[in-house]
Design an enzyme around this catalytic site. Structure first.
Site, PDB file in Angstrom:
ATOM      1  N   HIS A 160     -38.520  46.602  52.119  1.00 16.85           N
ATOM      2  CA  HIS A 160     -38.623  46.674  53.588  1.00 16.85           C
ATOM      3  C   HIS A 160     -38.538  45.282  54.224  1.00 16.85           C
ATOM      4  CE1 HIS A 160     -39.906  50.921  53.308  1.00 16.85           C
ATOM      5  NE2 HIS A 160     -40.608  50.508  52.264  1.00 16.85           N
ATOM      6  N   SER A 281     -19.670  24.516  62.428  1.00 19.61           N
ATOM      7  CA  SER A 281     -19.583  24.939  63.825  1.00 19.61           C
ATOM      8  C   SER A 281     -18.712  23.961  64.594  1.00 19.61           C
ATOM      9  CB  SER A 281     -20.979  24.992  64.451  1.00 19.61           C
ATOM     10  OG  SER A 281     -20.905  25.095  65.861  1.00 19.61           O
TER      11      SER A 281
END
Length: 467
Positions: A160, A281
């Protein structure tokens, strides 16, 4: 504008086909990838025609010589397509006629493009499955080798997306390798269903001219001959199965990529991708983006789309061949190219990945040992359900006091159960934690070593029986 009467199917047509329709109908821009398979099918078929007495030995030799020359032209990149070439079959037959003249017209005797194209596809996909299997086993071997080297590194296992229990880093690697092994096995099973000869089925009813299909099977190295001519020429379940296989394999690769993307974030800092498989980037110079893994993850969606789209095409068709089936080849080619590229990139990512051992170990925390408290009490004779409840109370007590589990005093623990004693200190050791999982398949070192050995045995057997 091309005359319809000049087409392979043009005998009952007059006039010219609309140029837009001609482009719309054409598939040679992509099915030319099957040029080799198409030639192989024709080489086998002319031998069957000669055996049936439908071409003379001399005509057969002329046709075979012409096909060899066409093969050489394709191999050298000198084959010239024309606007009239509707598909790869038309192109090769047109060129054969240019090379040898009238005998070329006998090659298609008793053969339909319906059985010709599906033969080409089965030949092409059979070879492609072998290439995919090779790339897949190389990736698995890379993962297994890495797991063997880094077997002593511990890090958090998650359920989870919450920290669950300490495990070995190698255990995580092998969890993905095992799934990919099943994909490799499924690919081998799929190849068996691909390797069935449809040639000699004609358009729908079969071949009326005594063509020996067993000869064709042997020439083209198929395992068996199709049982029913209608099924042979129209069924594309082998393509659908290939697309599903690819979808499942990509699901496994996407899940592995998602894990690594998360592990590579600054918040986790478990792994660092090689510069060779990262980008930056255009604005933020500090960024190192896991584009390789993100693209693998996204390509899964591309493959799913091809699979679901093709199934939607199939579900609306009546029996036998329909032109809708022209959609099968683009799906097949695109999915093959995609999975082939993904497997190679994934191998590169795994082989060059840098791990942060200190960061992994630092992420381990005492709360992950709550289950071990329950196991401690079970070993003292307490029923598991009761032990589970009391270990929860230990967690609650630590939270109430604002301290870690391993900072609770023996008196604190005894207030919950008198079974706690001085030996509880062994519970707070992460190596002790992973080493208790000694049942087959567990994360104890002996078990992970066994997994590595078993997978290496599997790889050796797989290599010896390459599909």
């Amino acid at each position: 504008m091309a005359s319809e009467g000049d087409k392979l199917w043009g005998g009952r047509f007059v006039g010219s086909i609309d140029p837009i329709m001609e482009m719309f109908n054409s598939s040679v821009s992509y099915d030319q990838r099957m040029w080799s398979a198409d030639i192989r099918g024709s080489q086998a078929y002319v031998k069957a025609l000669e055996k049936a007495g439908l071409v003379s030995p001399t005509e057969m030799e002329h046709i075979l010589t012409g096909l060899d020359q066409i093969h050489e032209e394709w191999s050298k990149g000198t084959f010239v397509l024309t606007k009239a070439d509707e598909d790869i079959h038309t192109a090769n037959e047109r060129r054969l006629k240019e090379l040898i003249g009238e005998p070329a017209g006998k090659l298609h005797t008793g053969r339909s493009r319906n059985d010709q194209v599906v033969t080409d596809m089965r030949l092409w996909l059979r070879d492609s499955c072998s290439a995919l299997h090779l790339h897949l086993t190389r990736l698995i071997r890379t993962m297994v080798d890495r797991a063997a080297i880094e077997i002593d590194i511990l890090f958090p296992g998650y359920t989870h997306m919450q920290r669950a229990q300490p495990i070995r880093w190698s255990h995580w690697i092998l969890s993905h390798a095992v799934a990919l092994c099943r994909d490799a096995e499924r690919l081998g099973e799929l190849r068996k269903r691909i390797n069935v000869l449809p040639l000699g089925s004609g358009a729908i009813a079969g071949n009326p001219l005594g063509v020996d299909r067993e000869l064709l099977r042997k020439e083209l190295e198929f395992d068996s001959v199709s049982l029913n001519s209608m099924d042979a020429t129209s069924e594309r379940d082998f393509i659908a199965e290939f697309l599903f296989w690819a979808s499942l394999c990509m699901t496994h690769l996407s899940k592995m990529s998602e894990d690594l993307i998360i592990y590579s974030t600054k918040e986790f800092s478990f792994v660092t991708l090689s510069d060779s498989y990262s980008t930056g980037s255009s604005l933020m110079p500090q960024k190192k983006n896991p584009d390789s893994l993100e693209l693998i993850r996204s390509k899964a969606g591309r493959v799913f789309g091809r699979c679901s789209g093709f199934l939607m095409t199939l579900k609306g068709l009546p029996s036998t061949y329909n032109k809708d089936l022209q959609e099968d080849k683009e799906a097949m080619f695109d999915v093959y190219d995609t999975v082939c590229a993904v497997l190679q990139v994934a191998s590169g990512v795994i082989s060059t990945l840098q791990i942060n051992k200190e960061g992994m170990e630092k992420a381990l925390s005492p709360d992950m040992l709550a289950t071990d408290i329950a196991y401690y009490l079970v070993r003292k004779g307490m029923p598991f359900r009761q032990a589970h409840g009391l270990s929860g109370k230990v967690v609650q007590l630590a939270e109430t006091k604002g301290i870690a589990l391993n900072k609770l005093s023996l008196e604190d623990l005894k207030s919950i159960s008198p079974l706690f004693s001085n030996d509880v200190s062994k519970v707070w050791n992460y190596t002790n934690s992973v080493e208790q999982y000694t049942a087959a398949g567990g994360t104890a070192k002996s078990c992970v070593v066994a997994q590595v050995e078993q997978l290496r045995t599997w790889l050796k057997k797989t290599q010896e029986s390459v599909i």
